[in-house]
Design a protein around this motif. Structure first.
Motif, PDB file in Angstrom:
ATOM      1  N   ASP A  23       0.861  -1.177   0.000  1.00  0.00           N
ATOM      2  CA  ASP A  23       0.000   0.000   0.000  1.00  0.00           C
ATOM      3  C   ASP A  23       0.902   1.233   0.000  1.00  0.00           C
ATOM      4  O   ASP A  23       1.447   1.619   1.030  1.00  0.00           O
ATOM      5  CB  ASP A  23      -0.912  -0.016   1.226  1.00  0.00           C
ATOM      6  N   VAL A  24       1.055   1.826  -1.165  1.00  0.00           N
ATOM      7  CA  VAL A  24       1.989   2.931  -1.336  1.00  0.00           C
ATOM      8  C   VAL A  24       1.583   4.133  -0.491  1.00  0.00           C
ATOM      9  O   VAL A  24       2.432   4.833   0.076  1.00  0.00           O
ATOM     10  CB  VAL A  24       2.085   3.309  -2.832  1.00  0.00           C
ATOM     11  N   ALA A  25       0.302   4.384  -0.371  1.00  0.00           N
ATOM     12  CA  ALA A  25      -0.159   5.573   0.347  1.00  0.00           C
ATOM     13  C   ALA A  25       0.051   5.463   1.852  1.00  0.00           C
ATOM     14  O   ALA A  25       0.231   6.470   2.531  1.00  0.00           O
ATOM     15  CB  ALA A  25      -1.636   5.819   0.043  1.00  0.00           C
ATOM     16  N   ALA A  26       0.040   4.253   2.408  1.00  0.00           N
ATOM     17  CA  ALA A  26       0.099   4.088   3.856  1.00  0.00           C
ATOM     18  C   ALA A  26       1.514   3.876   4.391  1.00  0.00           C
ATOM     19  O   ALA A  26       1.737   3.997   5.590  1.00  0.00           O
ATOM     20  CB  ALA A  26      -0.780   2.912   4.276  1.00  0.00           C
ATOM     21  N   LEU A  27       2.466   3.576   3.532  1.00  0.00           N
ATOM     22  CA  LEU A  27       3.818   3.251   3.999  1.00  0.00           C
ATOM     23  C   LEU A  27       4.703   4.493   4.054  1.00  0.00           C
ATOM     24  O   LEU A  27       4.543   5.414   3.264  1.00  0.00           O
ATOM     25  CB  LEU A  27       4.460   2.230   3.074  1.00  0.00           C
ATOM     26  N   SER A  28       5.634   4.455   5.003  1.00  0.00           N
ATOM     27  CA  SER A  28       6.637   5.519   5.054  1.00  0.00           C
ATOM     28  C   SER A  28       7.616   5.303   3.898  1.00  0.00           C
ATOM     29  O   SER A  28       7.736   4.194   3.378  1.00  0.00           O
ATOM     30  CB  SER A  28       7.365   5.485   6.393  1.00  0.00           C
ATOM     31  N   ALA A  30      10.855   5.034   3.854  1.00  0.00           N
ATOM     32  CA  ALA A  30      11.882   4.033   4.151  1.00  0.00           C
ATOM     33  C   ALA A  30      11.316   2.618   4.063  1.00  0.00           C
ATOM     34  O   ALA A  30      11.956   1.707   3.526  1.00  0.00           O
ATOM     35  CB  ALA A  30      12.465   4.278   5.536  1.00  0.00           C
ATOM     36  N   ASN A  31      10.125   2.438   4.576  1.00  0.00           N
ATOM     37  CA  ASN A  31       9.480   1.122   4.514  1.00  0.00           C
ATOM     38  C   ASN A  31       9.129   0.754   3.077  1.00  0.00           C
ATOM     39  O   ASN A  31       9.280  -0.397   2.669  1.00  0.00           O
ATOM     40  CB  ASN A  31       8.232   1.126   5.394  1.00  0.00           C
ATOM     41  N   LEU A  32       8.680   1.722   2.301  1.00  0.00           N
ATOM     42  CA  LEU A  32       8.367   1.485   0.895  1.00  0.00           C
ATOM     43  C   LEU A  32       9.628   1.109   0.124  1.00  0.00           C
ATOM     44  O   LEU A  32       9.613   0.175  -0.695  1.00  0.00           O
ATOM     45  CB  LEU A  32       7.720   2.723   0.281  1.00  0.00           C
ATOM     46  N   PHE A  33      10.723   1.811   0.404  1.00  0.00           N
ATOM     47  CA  PHE A  33      11.987   1.491  -0.259  1.00  0.00           C
ATOM     48  C   PHE A  33      12.445   0.078   0.093  1.00  0.00           C
ATOM     49  O   PHE A  33      12.938  -0.660  -0.757  1.00  0.00           O
ATOM     50  CB  PHE A  33      13.059   2.511   0.136  1.00  0.00           C
ATOM     51  N   SER A  34      12.275  -0.319   1.351  1.00  0.00           N
ATOM     52  CA  SER A  34      12.662  -1.664   1.786  1.00  0.00           C
ATOM     53  C   SER A  34      11.841  -2.728   1.066  1.00  0.00           C
ATOM     54  O   SER A  34      12.390  -3.735   0.605  1.00  0.00           O
ATOM     55  CB  SER A  34      12.470  -1.785   3.298  1.00  0.00           C
ATOM     56  N   LEU A 102      12.145   4.352 -10.229  1.00  0.00           N
ATOM     57  CA  LEU A 102      11.563   3.644  -9.096  1.00  0.00           C
ATOM     58  C   LEU A 102      12.274   4.001  -7.784  1.00  0.00           C
ATOM     59  O   LEU A 102      11.650   4.122  -6.749  1.00  0.00           O
ATOM     60  CB  LEU A 102      11.637   2.131  -9.324  1.00  0.00           C
ATOM     61  N   ASN A 103      13.582   4.200  -7.865  1.00  0.00           N
ATOM     62  CA  ASN A 103      14.353   4.477  -6.650  1.00  0.00           C
ATOM     63  C   ASN A 103      14.292   5.932  -6.213  1.00  0.00           C
ATOM     64  O   ASN A 103      14.634   6.252  -5.091  1.00  0.00           O
ATOM     65  CB  ASN A 103      15.817   4.072  -6.849  1.00  0.00           C
ATOM     66  N   SER A 104      13.893   6.823  -7.106  1.00  0.00           N
ATOM     67  CA  SER A 104      13.830   8.238  -6.708  1.00  0.00           C
ATOM     68  C   SER A 104      12.540   8.478  -5.936  1.00  0.00           C
ATOM     69  O   SER A 104      11.450   8.307  -6.436  1.00  0.00           O
ATOM     70  CB  SER A 104      13.913   9.131  -7.942  1.00  0.00           C
ATOM     71  N   ILE A 105      12.711   8.845  -4.691  1.00  0.00           N
ATOM     72  CA  ILE A 105      11.563   9.125  -3.838  1.00  0.00           C
ATOM     73  C   ILE A 105      11.401  10.634  -3.769  1.00  0.00           C
ATOM     74  O   ILE A 105      12.263  11.341  -3.259  1.00  0.00           O
ATOM     75  CB  ILE A 105      11.760   8.540  -2.428  1.00  0.00           C
TER      76      ILE A 105
END
Length: 107
Positions: A23-28, A30-34, A102-105
């Protein structure tokens, strides 16, 4: 080859379900990157498995072509070389761009 394709299909189904659970909207960030790094690792390991299976397949196929049809062997070699050059020149830069995007946040 059928066993390798079956294992690969099951592997990609597992990767799809893991990707579907993010869930992209709910994750921080750092957690999304992991989680995306874990999925990228799974995708790369699946692709390495497919490459090993293809190497085994083409090794057996090339021996058969060399024994029974040398024209077919050279046609297969030329096609494989064309596919490798096409992949390096045209497809590889697109994959690099997709992974960088994808890696650029962006906040």
């Amino acid at each position: 080859m059928a066993i390798c394709l079956g294992v690969g299909a099951v592997w990609y189904i597992c990767v799809y379900f893991q990707l579907n659970r993010i869930d992209v909207a709910a994750l921080s960030p750092a957690n999304l990157f992991s989680k995306t790094a874990n999925i990228k690792l799974m995708m790369i390991s699946g692709e390495v498995f497919f490459i090993v299976c293809l190497v085994i397949f083409f090794t057996l196929l090339s021996q058969s072509f060399w024994s029974y049809n040398q024209t077919g062997f050279w046609a297969m070699v030329a096609t494989i070389l064309f596919a490798i050059v096409y992949g390096i020149v045209y497809m590889w830069p697109q994959y690099v761009k997709l992974f960088r995007d994808l890696n650029s946040i962006k906040a």
